[in-house]
Design an enzyme around this catalytic site. Structure first.
Site, PDB file in Angstrom:
ATOM      1  N   ASP A  88     -43.380 108.388  11.631  1.00  0.00           N
ATOM      2  CA  ASP A  88     -43.942 107.983  10.541  1.00  0.00           C
ATOM      3  C   ASP A  88     -42.918 107.878   9.230  1.00  0.00           C
ATOM      4  O   ASP A  88     -42.515 108.692   9.002  1.00  0.00           O
ATOM      5  CB  ASP A  88     -45.239 108.241   9.634  1.00  0.00           C
ATOM      6  CG  ASP A  88     -46.544 107.830  10.610  1.00  0.00           C
ATOM      7  OD1 ASP A  88     -45.771 106.596  10.967  1.00  0.00           O
ATOM      8  OD2 ASP A  88     -47.411 108.608  10.209  1.00  0.00           O
TER       9      ASP A  88
ATOM     10  N   ASP B 158     -38.042 111.771  13.873  1.00  0.00           N
ATOM     11  CA  ASP B 158     -39.462 111.733  12.951  1.00  0.00           C
ATOM     12  C   ASP B 158     -40.180 110.128  13.695  1.00  0.00           C
ATOM     13  O   ASP B 158     -39.484 109.509  13.949  1.00  0.00           O
ATOM     14  CB  ASP B 158     -39.513 112.286  11.948  1.00  0.00           C
ATOM     15  CG  ASP B 158     -40.220 111.473  10.937  1.00  0.00           C
ATOM     16  OD1 ASP B 158     -42.142 112.366  10.836  1.00  0.00           O
ATOM     17  OD2 ASP B 158     -40.611 110.884   9.776  1.00  0.00           O
TER      18      ASP B 158
END
Length: 246
Positions: free
Chosen positions: A16, A14
């Protein structure tokens, strides 16, 4: 201290909250949008929107009228993401070191890692550039799937891009919605306590829980990636509700 060793064919990060701390940027963006949309319930939105595509959150929260083709919505997504970058992003602890380990030991023409993000094609390269990270090959962004996290589609697409079996890939995620997406895709999931408390991460049922990417070491063994994870210690019950530390 407990450690676990995990051997995989590919890694799906991922962005953020895992590689980049976007919290200051998100707070600034929502504060700006609150001025134009006074009905926004920011405490609730901040608790529920992390890891979800901006277009999905804004579609739900802005309640735009007379926008049948979502032209205004797309404009607002770009404005929102511009505000996030303007308000500031920072690289999270351990991210650069781990990526350096993967890049040093891997094949530059056939990397075994990429990023799977709910962010858009407009935002993602600018966010990565702001913390001096290049856009990796085979990245998955919001527009690459019809259904975002918590659906499995983004991580299934990421595994496909790396040409690995999802069950032989590992997902690094900080958001419960993303952890659920990784699990639904059949991947191993490592949950990070960077944006949510240990108990919130545990509730999403990742396979492993770590504090942040400083808790990870990587090396290549027989063309596979061997990861050593320093497992997070459950909090003392008296401090279990404290906010996570980046």
């Amino acid at each position: 201290m407990t450690t676990e060793t995990v051997t995989v064919d590919g890694i799906l990060f991922d962005m953020d909250g895992t590689l980049i701390d976007s919290t200051p940027g998100l707070l600034g963006a929502w504060d700006t949008f609150k001025q134009d949309y006074p009905h926004l319930d920011l405490p609730r939105i901040l608790k529920t929107s992390h890891g979800v595509r901006s277009i999905d959150t804004l579609r739900k929260e802005l309640e735009l009228k007379n926008d049948p083709h979502e032209e205004k919505l797309r404009e607002e997504v770009t404005r929102f993401e511009s505000e996030v970058i303007r308000s500031g992003l920072v690289l999270l602890p351990g991210a650069q070191s781990l990526l350096d380990q993967l890049n040093a030991g891997g094949d530059p023409f056939n990397p075994k890692w990429t990023i799977v993000t709910s962010a858009t094609r407009w935002y993602t390269p600018k966010a990565l550039a702001s913390v001096s990270l290049p856009v990796p090959p085979r990245i998955v962004m919001a527009e690459d799937v019809s259904r975002g996290k918590p659906h499995p589609d983004p991580y299934l697409k990421g595994a496909e891009n790396l040409a690995v079996d999802p069950t032989k890939a590992v997902v690094f995620e900080d958001a419960p919605s993303g952890m659920r997406a990784g699990r639904a895709a059949g991947c191993k999931v490592v949950g990070l306590c960077t944006s949510h408390t240990y108990d919130q991460v545990k509730h999403a049922e990742p396979d492993y829980i770590i504090d942040n990417l400083e808790s990870v070491q990587a090396r290549f063994v027989d063309n596979k990636i061997e990861l050593t994870l320093k497992i997070a210690t459950p909090p003392d019950p008296s401090t279990a509700n404290e906010e996570p530390h980046h």
